[in-house]
Design an enzyme around this catalytic site. Structure first.
Site, short mmCIF file in Angstrom:
data_model
loop_
_atom_site.label_atom_id
_atom_site.label_comp_id
_atom_site.label_asym_id
_atom_site.label_seq_id
_atom_site.Cartn_x
_atom_site.Cartn_y
_atom_site.Cartn_z
N ARG A 1 0.86 -1.20 0.00
CA ARG A 1 0.00 0.00 0.00
C ARG A 1 0.89 1.24 0.00
NH1 ARG A 1 -4.22 -0.37 4.61
NH2 ARG A 1 -5.14 -1.95 3.27
N ARG B 1 -2.80 6.19 9.78
CA ARG B 1 -2.76 5.77 8.37
C ARG B 1 -2.79 6.97 7.43
NH1 ARG B 1 -4.60 0.48 7.84
NH2 ARG B 1 -3.94 -0.73 9.61
N LYS C 1 -4.87 0.47 14.60
CA LYS C 1 -4.79 1.46 13.53
C LYS C 1 -5.55 2.74 13.89
CE LYS C 1 -6.97 -1.51 10.71
NZ LYS C 1 -7.79 -2.12 9.64
N LYS D 1 -7.18 6.48 12.08
CA LYS D 1 -7.51 7.07 10.77
C LYS D 1 -8.01 8.51 10.89
CE LYS D 1 -8.38 2.61 8.71
NZ LYS D 1 -9.30 1.73 7.98
N CYS E 1 -15.14 -3.46 -1.63
CA CYS E 1 -13.78 -3.69 -1.16
C CYS E 1 -13.10 -4.75 -2.04
CB CYS E 1 -13.80 -4.16 0.29
SG CYS E 1 -14.33 -5.86 0.44
N CYS F 1 -7.64 -10.91 -0.37
CA CYS F 1 -7.85 -10.60 1.04
C CYS F 1 -8.02 -11.88 1.85
CB CYS F 1 -9.06 -9.69 1.23
SG CYS F 1 -9.30 -9.35 2.99
N CYS G 1 -16.50 -9.12 4.00
CA CYS G 1 -16.59 -9.53 5.41
C CYS G 1 -17.00 -8.32 6.21
CB CYS G 1 -15.24 -10.11 5.86
SG CYS G 1 -14.05 -8.88 6.42
N CYS H 1 -14.32 -2.40 4.92
CA CYS H 1 -13.34 -1.61 4.17
C CYS H 1 -13.96 -0.68 3.13
CB CYS H 1 -12.31 -2.52 3.53
SG CYS H 1 -11.36 -3.46 4.74
FE1 SRM Z 1 -9.42 -2.47 5.33
C1 SRM Z 1 -8.13 -5.14 6.90
C2 SRM Z 1 -8.30 -3.64 2.40
C3 SRM Z 1 -10.07 0.52 3.96
C4 SRM Z 1 -11.43 -1.69 7.99
N1 SRM Z 1 -8.35 -4.09 4.78
C5 SRM Z 1 -7.87 -5.06 5.60
C6 SRM Z 1 -6.92 -6.01 4.84
C7 SRM Z 1 -5.55 -5.48 5.01
C8 SRM Z 1 -7.05 -7.50 5.23
C9 SRM Z 1 -6.13 -8.05 6.27
O1 SRM Z 1 -6.00 -7.48 7.38
O2 SRM Z 1 -5.54 -9.10 6.01
C10 SRM Z 1 -7.48 -5.82 3.43
C11 SRM Z 1 -6.49 -6.09 2.30
C12 SRM Z 1 -7.24 -6.58 1.07
C13 SRM Z 1 -6.43 -6.62 -0.16
O3 SRM Z 1 -6.23 -7.73 -0.72
O4 SRM Z 1 -6.00 -5.57 -0.64
C14 SRM Z 1 -8.06 -4.42 3.53
N2 SRM Z 1 -9.12 -1.68 3.56
C15 SRM Z 1 -8.74 -2.34 2.44
C16 SRM Z 1 -8.86 -1.49 1.20
C17 SRM Z 1 -7.79 -1.75 0.16
C18 SRM Z 1 -10.27 -1.71 0.62
C19 SRM Z 1 -10.52 -1.17 -0.76
O5 SRM Z 1 -11.08 -1.94 -1.53
O6 SRM Z 1 -10.17 -0.04 -1.07
C20 SRM Z 1 -8.82 -0.10 1.85
C21 SRM Z 1 -7.42 0.44 1.99
C22 SRM Z 1 -7.42 1.80 2.58
C23 SRM Z 1 -6.08 2.47 2.63
O7 SRM Z 1 -5.62 2.90 1.59
O8 SRM Z 1 -5.52 2.59 3.73
C24 SRM Z 1 -9.37 -0.41 3.24
N3 SRM Z 1 -10.47 -0.85 5.94
C25 SRM Z 1 -10.71 0.25 5.16
C26 SRM Z 1 -11.74 1.04 5.74
C27 SRM Z 1 -12.35 2.31 5.14
C28 SRM Z 1 -11.67 3.55 5.65
O9 SRM Z 1 -10.63 3.48 6.32
O10 SRM Z 1 -12.19 4.62 5.38
C29 SRM Z 1 -12.15 0.39 6.91
C30 SRM Z 1 -13.31 0.81 7.83
C31 SRM Z 1 -13.02 1.97 8.67
C32 SRM Z 1 -12.39 1.55 9.95
O11 SRM Z 1 -11.18 1.36 9.98
O12 SRM Z 1 -13.11 1.37 10.94
C33 SRM Z 1 -11.33 -0.80 7.01
N4 SRM Z 1 -9.69 -3.28 7.20
C34 SRM Z 1 -10.60 -2.85 8.12
C35 SRM Z 1 -10.59 -3.76 9.24
C36 SRM Z 1 -11.48 -3.67 10.50
C37 SRM Z 1 -10.86 -2.85 11.55
C38 SRM Z 1 -11.65 -2.87 12.82
O13 SRM Z 1 -11.81 -1.83 13.42
O14 SRM Z 1 -12.10 -3.93 13.25
C39 SRM Z 1 -9.64 -4.77 8.94
C40 SRM Z 1 -9.26 -5.97 9.80
C41 SRM Z 1 -8.38 -5.61 10.95
O15 SRM Z 1 -7.83 -4.53 11.05
O16 SRM Z 1 -8.23 -6.49 11.80
C42 SRM Z 1 -9.11 -4.44 7.65
FE1 SF4 Z 2 -11.05 -7.94 3.13
FE2 SF4 Z 2 -13.16 -7.74 4.70
FE3 SF4 Z 2 -11.74 -5.58 4.11
FE4 SF4 Z 2 -13.20 -6.65 2.25
S1 SF4 Z 2 -13.99 -5.77 4.17
S2 SF4 Z 2 -11.07 -6.03 2.00
S3 SF4 Z 2 -13.10 -8.80 2.71
S4 SF4 Z 2 -11.02 -7.29 5.29
#
Ligand code: SRM
Ligand code: SF4
Length: 577
Positions: A75, A144, A208, A210, A429, A435, A474, A478
């Site tokens: 990233r 982030r 994390k 944000k 997402c 993922c 899931c 995201c």
């Molecule tokens: Fe996310 C984890 C992709 C924005 C909440 N997210 C992941 C991971 C890294 C999976 C992992 O931990 O193994 C995913 C990688 C997938 C892949 O193959 O690329 C992933 N998240 C993404 C992206 C790429 C989705 C997209 O399609 O654009 C976004 C990358 C953002 C960036 O550039 O930094 C992305 N993730 C978000 C957002 C939206 C936002 O930030 O505005 C959220 C919800 C907001 C929040 O954080 O509450 C988000 N991602 C999560 C979570 C749940 C965190 C939690 O509070 O429980 C995880 C899992 C974790 O952290 O344990 C996660």
């Molecule tokens: Fe992966 Fe779940 Fe985030 Fe989608 S919402 S990118 S399935 S961790």
């Protein structure tokens, strides 16, 4: 007697890591496997990369007793989402040379590469740094990528706001030399005593963190879903300061009521000069009071919920040594992107393009990546990544516009033309196949589901009516699904929880409408609701508001209520009529 809870395993990994070094350098040198050790995988996140494997290939490789098809997601941080044409060209080159030939524009205005194999990881990260971009803190228990409204329509205000985003990003970037040592062959500093992480300390944050900045009336960066948000207050055409909002977040876990999405609370106002200080002090509150024993309860939203926003404000004022001012009036009208060409006060033009799923690639019928590469070669402005996974070709000078329009025509690149307003307000997402947490498809499936739903939309005359619709593989959220008017959240392969009633400007959480709906039944489930909306909506009434008024779901007033107050039908799997 209450038992003191132990810190989570990740806390131990951070402490033992010598400021994020762990054994990453040794792991990279090990050519006997495509993977890294479990602890180093956790540390790699702080450096902006995740170990993954191609889940499409798992069964086949297992059958042949082969190691999983490991590769890495990288990233790239893009504070405020602004990249130069030169940077675009480099990202494009590396996508072919080291990754899977695609560029992913994320929901936080960053670039992602997928499919980088271990032997290319170091070189790729080094070359990313040579483009004046980096990957440090793109993931991990740190602040982030700082988001910022990407639309330079009011270009002076936008420039000021972007400066603040960059200032916050700089202030909160980890200071460890580990990144330079491991990836950039920087000089090794032997004594950890020389290390300074003045903000984070050895254990960084509990989880994390944000931050985002919005410029009303657009909430395109979804301020209510971030740990800390700034809402720009523009008075007499000038940036007067920011309202400050705390405690938003999306992640939740199926069948665990203690986890829930939460909307941020707006707690006060700060001046432009105070904004970086406010960010630092809020981060310190989370560092010191966030829950380090349970990673499912470690996000700042739970710190805010457990102590209350008033407590956070009091602590913040105390550590700032001055008080935030009273919240100033503001209004958000939507959280989508404004497609097509817009002009600004300086005479430049900006073109917002719809990028399905944020995935920039070439297909046989749509050479999007090639077209954008050719545009980057002549473009004299910049590129802006939006939080809706879209792209703005920004600051096009009047002299360059005809050339760019010609290239758009030549490669068939359309901004929004021919697409329904439903599709233009969709987000998915990444999910499968990269993922590791996904339970169901998202990016690869939503476009087809939209095609199905568009039939219903057409039949009911709603082609030009914007409805926000988001899908995630899931419940981690995201694509920020729980603030969409319609959301699908993966439960199992081909099955989704369906949520309704989110706010059109991202200002209200949705509610579960039906659980575990097979994808083949989604259209049948939603068509009557959409038809009802078309027939009986009030003037200007949004779909999410209608779903609550018409009784499809109860309103979710706060995060703690997200899993409660459900209609009895919500837990029944949908039965086709
Ligand atoms: Fe996310 C984890 C992709 C924005 C909440 N997210 C992941 C991971 C890294 C999976 C992992 O931990 O193994 C995913 C990688 C997938 C892949 O193959 O690329 C992933 N998240 C993404 C992206 C790429 C989705 C997209 O399609 O654009 C976004 C990358 C953002 C960036 O550039 O930094 C992305 N993730 C978000 C957002 C939206 C936002 O930030 O505005 C959220 C919800 C907001 C929040 O954080 O509450 C988000 N991602 C999560 C979570 C749940 C965190 C939690 O509070 O429980 C995880 C899992 C974790 O952290 O344990 C996660
Ligand atoms: Fe992966 Fe779940 Fe985030 Fe989608 S919402 S990118 S399935 S961790």
């Amino acid at each position: 007697m209450s038992e003191e809870k132990k810190p989570s395993a990740n806390e131990g990994i951070k402490i033992a890591s010598n400021y994020l070094r762990g054994t990453i350098a040794e792991g990279l040198a090990d050519v006997t496997t495509g993977s890294m050790s479990a602890d180093d995988q956790q540390l790699l996140k702080f450096h902006g990369t995740y170990q993954q494997d191609d889940r499409d290939l798992r069964a086949e490789r297992r059958k042949h007793k082969l190691e999983k098809a490991y590769s890495f997601m990288i990233r790239i941080r893009v504070p405020g989402g602004v990249a130069t044409p030169e940077q675009w060209l480099e990202v494009d080159r590396m996508a072919t040379q080291f990754a899977n030939g695609t560029i992913k524009l994320t929901t936080r205005q960053a670039f992602q590469f997928h499919g980088v194999i271990k032997s290319n990881l170091k070189r790729t990260i080094r070359e990313i740094n040579q483009t004046a971009m980096d990957t440090i803190a793109a993931c991990g228990d740190v602040n982030r990528n700082v988001m910022c409204n990407p639309n330079p329509y009011l270009s002076d205000v936008h420039a000021d706001v972007l400066k603040v985003a960059q200032g916050i990003s700089d202030q909160l970037t980890p200071q460890t030399r580990a990144y330079h040592e491991i990836w950039l062959d920087g000089e090794k500093i032997e004594s950890t005593e020389q290390e300074v992480e003045p903000i984070y300390g050895k254990t960084y944050l509990p989880r994390k963190f944000k931050i985002t900045i919005a410029v009303p009336p657009s909430n395109d960066v979804d301020i209510y879903a971030n740990c800390l948000s700034y809402i720009a207050i523009v008075e007499d055409g000038k940036l007067a300061g920011f309202n400050v909002a705390v405690g938003g977040g999306m992640g939740s876990t199926h069948n665990n009521d203690k986890t829930y999405p939460r909307l941020a609370d707006v707690i006060g106002f700060c001046t432009v000069e105070q904004a970086v200080d406010v960010a630092e002090k809020i981060v310190l509150i989370q560092r010191d009071f966030g829950d380090r024993t349970d990673r499912k309860h470690a996000r700042f939203k739970y710190t805010v919920d457990d102590h209350g926003p008033d407590w956070i404000l009091a602590r913040l004022n105390e550590s700032l040594g001055y008080e935030l001012g009273p919240v100033r009036p503001f209004e958000f009208t939507d959280n989508g992107d404004r497609y097509g060409w817009t002009g600004d006060e300086n005479g430049n033009s900006h073109l917002t393009l719809f990028i399905q799923g944020g995935r920039v690639l070439d297909t046989e019928t749509y050479p999007l990546r090639t077209g954008l590469r050719e545009i980057a070669r002549v473009h004299d402005g910049d590129f802006r990544l939006t939080a809706n996974q879209n792209l703005i070709i920004a600051n096009v000078s009047p002299a360059k516009r005809p050339e760019i329009e010609k290239l758009l025509e030549q490669y068939g690149i359309k901004d929004s033309y021919g697409k329904s307003a439903l599709r233009l307000n969709s987000l998915a997402c990444v999910a499968l196949p990269t993922c590791g947490l996904s339970l169901a498809e998202a990016e690869r499936y939503l476009p087809d589901l939209l095609t199905e739903l568009e039939e219903t939309i057409e039949e009911n005359g709603l082609r030009h009516d914007a409805i926000t619709i988001r899908m995630t593989g899931c419940p981690n959220g995201c694509a920020r699904p729980y603030i969409a008017e319609i959301a699908f959240v993966g439960r199992a392969p081909g099955k989704y929880n369906v949520y309704l009633g989110g706010g059109f400007a991202g200002q209200r959480l949705s509610k579960l409408y039906r659980e575990s709906v097979p994808s083949t039944e989604i259209k049948e489930l939603l068509s009557p609701v959409i038809a009802h909306y078309a027939r009986e909506r009030n003037d200007g009434e949004r779909f999410g508001d209608f779903c609550i008024r018409a009784g499809y779901v109860n309103e979710t007033k706060q995060g703690r209520d997200f899993h409660h107050n459900l209609k009895p039908e919500a837990l029944k799997t949908a039965q086709p009529a």
